[in-house]
Write a protein that holds these residues in place. Structure first.
Motif, PDB file in Angstrom:
ATOM      1  N   GLY A  77      12.759   6.391  15.487  1.00 34.65           N
ATOM      2  CA  GLY A  77      11.677   6.124  16.423  1.00 34.65           C
ATOM      3  C   GLY A  77      10.326   6.562  15.891  1.00 34.65           C
ATOM      4  O   GLY A  77       9.425   6.911  16.662  1.00 34.65           O
ATOM      5  N   LYS A  78      10.164   6.560  14.569  1.00 37.19           N
ATOM      6  CA  LYS A  78       8.933   6.991  13.904  1.00 37.19           C
ATOM      7  C   LYS A  78       8.593   5.991  12.793  1.00 37.19           C
ATOM      8  O   LYS A  78       9.465   5.277  12.302  1.00 37.19           O
ATOM      9  CB  LYS A  78       9.103   8.379  13.265  1.00 37.19           C
ATOM     10  CG  LYS A  78       9.643   9.460  14.188  1.00 37.19           C
ATOM     11  CD  LYS A  78       8.589   9.988  15.140  1.00 37.19           C
ATOM     12  CE  LYS A  78       9.152  11.152  15.961  1.00 37.19           C
ATOM     13  NZ  LYS A  78       8.138  11.697  16.898  1.00 37.19           N
ATOM     14  N   PRO A  79       7.311   5.941  12.379  1.00 38.51           N
ATOM     15  CA  PRO A  79       6.982   5.136  11.193  1.00 38.51           C
ATOM     16  C   PRO A  79       7.705   5.682   9.968  1.00 38.51           C
ATOM     17  O   PRO A  79       7.827   6.900   9.805  1.00 38.51           O
ATOM     18  CB  PRO A  79       5.464   5.313  11.057  1.00 38.51           C
ATOM     19  CG  PRO A  79       5.002   5.759  12.410  1.00 38.51           C
ATOM     20  CD  PRO A  79       6.132   6.562  12.984  1.00 38.51           C
ATOM     21  N   VAL A  80       8.169   4.775   9.122  1.00 40.55           N
ATOM     22  CA  VAL A  80       8.989   5.160   7.974  1.00 40.55           C
ATOM     23  C   VAL A  80       8.481   4.489   6.705  1.00 40.55           C
ATOM     24  O   VAL A  80       8.099   3.311   6.718  1.00 40.55           O
ATOM     25  CB  VAL A  80      10.466   4.763   8.195  1.00 40.55           C
ATOM     26  CG1 VAL A  80      11.294   4.984   6.933  1.00 40.55           C
ATOM     27  CG2 VAL A  80      11.063   5.542   9.357  1.00 40.55           C
ATOM     28  N   ARG A  81       8.492   5.237   5.620  1.00 37.49           N
ATOM     29  CA  ARG A  81       8.283   4.646   4.300  1.00 37.49           C
ATOM     30  C   ARG A  81       9.453   5.035   3.407  1.00 37.49           C
ATOM     31  O   ARG A  81       9.863   6.195   3.372  1.00 37.49           O
ATOM     32  CB  ARG A  81       6.966   5.112   3.686  1.00 37.49           C
ATOM     33  CG  ARG A  81       5.787   4.526   4.444  1.00 37.49           C
ATOM     34  CD  ARG A  81       4.488   4.636   3.711  1.00 37.49           C
ATOM     35  NE  ARG A  81       3.442   3.964   4.489  1.00 37.49           N
ATOM     36  CZ  ARG A  81       2.192   3.830   4.108  1.00 37.49           C
ATOM     37  NH1 ARG A  81       1.805   4.339   2.953  1.00 37.49           N
ATOM     38  NH2 ARG A  81       1.309   3.204   4.861  1.00 37.49           N
ATOM     39  N   VAL A  82       9.976   4.043   2.700  1.00 37.20           N
ATOM     40  CA  VAL A  82      11.122   4.247   1.811  1.00 37.20           C
ATOM     41  C   VAL A  82      10.747   3.756   0.417  1.00 37.20           C
ATOM     42  O   VAL A  82      10.161   2.680   0.273  1.00 37.20           O
ATOM     43  CB  VAL A  82      12.366   3.483   2.309  1.00 37.20           C
ATOM     44  CG1 VAL A  82      13.552   3.741   1.393  1.00 37.20           C
ATOM     45  CG2 VAL A  82      12.705   3.872   3.733  1.00 37.20           C
ATOM     46  N   ALA A  83      11.079   4.530  -0.589  1.00 36.75           N
ATOM     47  CA  ALA A  83      10.840   4.130  -1.976  1.00 36.75           C
ATOM     48  C   ALA A  83      11.940   4.702  -2.847  1.00 36.75           C
ATOM     49  O   ALA A  83      12.695   5.589  -2.432  1.00 36.75           O
ATOM     50  CB  ALA A  83       9.466   4.614  -2.453  1.00 36.75           C
ATOM     51  N   ASN A  84      12.028   4.191  -4.045  1.00 39.95           N
ATOM     52  CA  ASN A  84      12.956   4.757  -5.020  1.00 39.95           C
ATOM     53  C   ASN A  84      12.691   6.248  -5.181  1.00 39.95           C
ATOM     54  O   ASN A  84      11.546   6.698  -5.131  1.00 39.95           O
ATOM     55  CB  ASN A  84      12.785   4.030  -6.351  1.00 39.95           C
ATOM     56  CG  ASN A  84      13.598   4.658  -7.448  1.00 39.95           C
ATOM     57  OD1 ASN A  84      13.087   5.489  -8.197  1.00 39.95           O
ATOM     58  ND2 ASN A  84      14.861   4.299  -7.554  1.00 39.95           N
ATOM     59  N   ASP A  85      13.737   7.034  -5.377  1.00 38.48           N
ATOM     60  CA  ASP A  85      13.571   8.488  -5.437  1.00 38.48           C
ATOM     61  C   ASP A  85      12.696   8.938  -6.602  1.00 38.48           C
ATOM     62  O   ASP A  85      11.952   9.913  -6.488  1.00 38.48           O
ATOM     63  CB  ASP A  85      14.926   9.194  -5.461  1.00 38.48           C
ATOM     64  CG  ASP A  85      15.868   8.682  -6.539  1.00 38.48           C
ATOM     65  OD1 ASP A  85      15.525   7.725  -7.257  1.00 38.48           O
ATOM     66  OD2 ASP A  85      16.974   9.238  -6.669  1.00 38.48           O
ATOM     67  N   ALA A  86      12.749   8.231  -7.735  1.00 36.79           N
ATOM     68  CA  ALA A  86      11.873   8.583  -8.850  1.00 36.79           C
ATOM     69  C   ALA A  86      10.413   8.277  -8.510  1.00 36.79           C
ATOM     70  O   ALA A  86       9.501   9.018  -8.899  1.00 36.79           O
ATOM     71  CB  ALA A  86      12.291   7.835 -10.111  1.00 36.79           C
ATOM     72  N   ASP A  87      10.176   7.179  -7.781  1.00 34.73           N
ATOM     73  CA  ASP A  87       8.826   6.863  -7.335  1.00 34.73           C
ATOM     74  C   ASP A  87       8.273   7.993  -6.471  1.00 34.73           C
ATOM     75  O   ASP A  87       7.120   8.410  -6.618  1.00 34.73           O
ATOM     76  CB  ASP A  87       8.824   5.567  -6.521  1.00 34.73           C
ATOM     77  CG  ASP A  87       9.121   4.327  -7.346  1.00 34.73           C
ATOM     78  OD1 ASP A  87       9.184   4.431  -8.585  1.00 34.73           O
ATOM     79  OD2 ASP A  87       9.304   3.253  -6.749  1.00 34.73           O
ATOM     80  N   VAL A  88       9.109   8.480  -5.541  1.00 28.78           N
ATOM     81  CA  VAL A  88       8.665   9.542  -4.640  1.00 28.78           C
ATOM     82  C   VAL A  88       8.405  10.829  -5.417  1.00 28.78           C
ATOM     83  O   VAL A  88       7.374  11.489  -5.235  1.00 28.78           O
ATOM     84  CB  VAL A  88       9.706   9.786  -3.528  1.00 28.78           C
ATOM     85  CG1 VAL A  88       9.274  10.948  -2.636  1.00 28.78           C
ATOM     86  CG2 VAL A  88       9.891   8.528  -2.687  1.00 28.78           C
ATOM     87  N   GLN A  89       9.330  11.194  -6.303  1.00 27.91           N
ATOM     88  CA  GLN A  89       9.129  12.402  -7.092  1.00 27.91           C
ATOM     89  C   GLN A  89       7.874  12.300  -7.933  1.00 27.91           C
ATOM     90  O   GLN A  89       7.097  13.259  -8.048  1.00 27.91           O
ATOM     91  CB  GLN A  89      10.341  12.677  -7.982  1.00 27.91           C
ATOM     92  CG  GLN A  89      10.216  13.960  -8.760  1.00 27.91           C
ATOM     93  CD  GLN A  89      11.571  14.580  -9.100  1.00 27.91           C
ATOM     94  OE1 GLN A  89      11.737  15.096 -10.190  1.00 27.91           O
ATOM     95  NE2 GLN A  89      12.511  14.546  -8.195  1.00 27.91           N
ATOM     96  N   GLY A  90       7.631  11.133  -8.504  1.00 27.69           N
ATOM     97  CA  GLY A  90       6.446  10.944  -9.316  1.00 27.69           C
ATOM     98  C   GLY A  90       5.165  11.132  -8.528  1.00 27.69           C
ATOM     99  O   GLY A  90       4.173  11.649  -9.059  1.00 27.69           O
ATOM    100  N   CYS A  91       5.162  10.724  -7.260  1.00 28.10           N
ATOM    101  CA  CYS A  91       3.977  10.892  -6.419  1.00 28.10           C
ATOM    102  C   CYS A  91       3.562  12.356  -6.327  1.00 28.10           C
ATOM    103  O   CYS A  91       2.388  12.668  -6.110  1.00 28.10           O
ATOM    104  CB  CYS A  91       4.245  10.350  -5.019  1.00 28.10           C
ATOM    105  SG  CYS A  91       4.308   8.542  -4.914  1.00 28.10           S
ATOM    106  N   ALA A  92       4.516  13.266  -6.502  1.00 21.31           N
ATOM    107  CA  ALA A  92       4.224  14.695  -6.378  1.00 21.31           C
ATOM    108  C   ALA A  92       3.805  15.338  -7.687  1.00 21.31           C
ATOM    109  O   ALA A  92       3.189  16.414  -7.669  1.00 21.31           O
ATOM    110  CB  ALA A  92       5.450  15.433  -5.830  1.00 21.31           C
ATOM    111  N   VAL A  93       4.085  14.713  -8.839  1.00 18.16           N
ATOM    112  CA  VAL A  93       3.906  15.432 -10.104  1.00 18.16           C
ATOM    113  C   VAL A  93       2.878  14.826 -11.047  1.00 18.16           C
ATOM    114  O   VAL A  93       2.389  15.529 -11.945  1.00 18.16           O
ATOM    115  CB  VAL A  93       5.255  15.578 -10.848  1.00 18.16           C
ATOM    116  CG1 VAL A  93       6.264  16.301  -9.979  1.00 18.16           C
ATOM    117  CG2 VAL A  93       5.789  14.222 -11.307  1.00 18.16           C
ATOM    118  N   ILE A  94       2.526  13.563 -10.889  1.00 18.89           N
ATOM    119  CA  ILE A  94       1.618  12.946 -11.851  1.00 18.89           C
ATOM    120  C   ILE A  94       0.205  13.514 -11.716  1.00 18.89           C
ATOM    121  O   ILE A  94      -0.175  14.037 -10.664  1.00 18.89           O
ATOM    122  CB  ILE A  94       1.589  11.416 -11.701  1.00 18.89           C
ATOM    123  CG1 ILE A  94       1.022  11.027 -10.323  1.00 18.89           C
ATOM    124  CG2 ILE A  94       2.954  10.818 -11.944  1.00 18.89           C
ATOM    125  CD1 ILE A  94       0.602   9.579 -10.238  1.00 18.89           C
TER     126      ILE A  94
END
Length: 262
Positions: free
Chosen positions: A113-130
């Motif tokens: 019941g909330k907005p959701v975003r889904v991506a490949n796990d490497a994509d998500v991890q990369g968002c935190a480290v690049i």
């Protein structure tokens, strides 16, 4: 800090992890973990993630999910781990029929019941480290092998580069996955990973390579070579904030949340 709270979920081939993050990325709860069940059908995964969110025990406004497969417009294009009844077993055509094309973002939005975003796990991890400078390649080592490519901070369309063949004809996904690590032993597996990193670099020509996932800590950092660094596995959760800045679309929440199955 004012702003939405994010339920960050990291779906892995061996474990499911979640925490609630403040707008600045601070973890407001302890990381909660459950083992990934097999066979893992869409219905099983939804129930497990519902239980995981309940165990976090904190309110949230939106949901970010890292998933161990290719996601396009919220739908599953491929997912190596969940097409098998258990890690290392042959593919099951019935699981393939259930997963390929499944609207995971939409199903999770209905469930939470909330907005959701889904991506490949490497994509998500990369968002935190690049760093956001030049061509940056993110590799995750876990049950399988994930990859993500960024250019000047922009997440490029996801490609399953680890499905490419090398060595004895195995894909990088299989040869450097956790099942093969147990079969061939740590030293042979480490050699394979270094060969795979060389192959990735020949394809992408990155300025820097980040290596994450649960098995990254099993590498010898002194032998990685220049412009390669190991990043903490918790980045798979922390990237859930930046994912909202880098992905253009989100699955909207339904007007009335769907009932939660028990």
């Amino acid at each position: 800090m004012a702003g939405p709270l994010t339920l960050a979920i990291d779906v892995g081939g061996s474990g499911l992890k979640a925490s609630v993050l403040a707008p600045d990325g601070e973890m407001l709860t302890e990381r909660v973990r459950r083992d990934t069940p097999y066979p893992c059908t869409p219905a099983v995964l939804l129930d497990e993630l519902t239980a995981l969110a309940g165990a976090v025990g904190h309110d949230y406004d939106r949901v970010s999910v890292g998933y161990p497969g290719a996601i396009r417009q919220g739908k599953v294009r491929d997912v190596t781990a969940f097409l098998r009844p258990a890690p290392g077993e042959p593919f099951d055509p019935l699981l393939r029929e259930l997963w390929i094309g499944y609207d995971l973002a939409g199903a999770l939005a209905e469930r939470f019941g909330k907005p959701v975003r889904v991506a490949n796990d490497a994509d998500v991890q990369g968002c935190a480290v690049i760093t956001g400078t030049g061509m940056e390649l993110v590799i995750t080592l876990g049950t399988g092998v994930g990859c993500a490519v960024f250019f000047d901070g922009v997440l490029l369309p996801h490609m399953e580069l680890s499905h490419g063949r090398f060595g004895d004809g195995l894909s990088i996904e299989v040869a450097c996955g956790d099942n093969e690590r147990h079969k061939v032993g740590k030293e042979k597996w480490r050699e394979r990973v270094l060969d795979a990193l060389d192959a990735f670099e020949a394809m992408v020509l990155p300025d820097h390579v980040y290596i994450g996932g649960g098995n990254a800590k099993k590498l010898d950092p002194d032998k990685l070579g220049p412009n390669r660094s190991v990043v903490p596995n918790v980045s798979g959760l922390l990237g859930g904030i930046a994912l909202w800045e880098r992905l253009p679309d989100a699955a909207p929440a339904p007007t009335t949340p769907a009932p939660v199955s028990t």
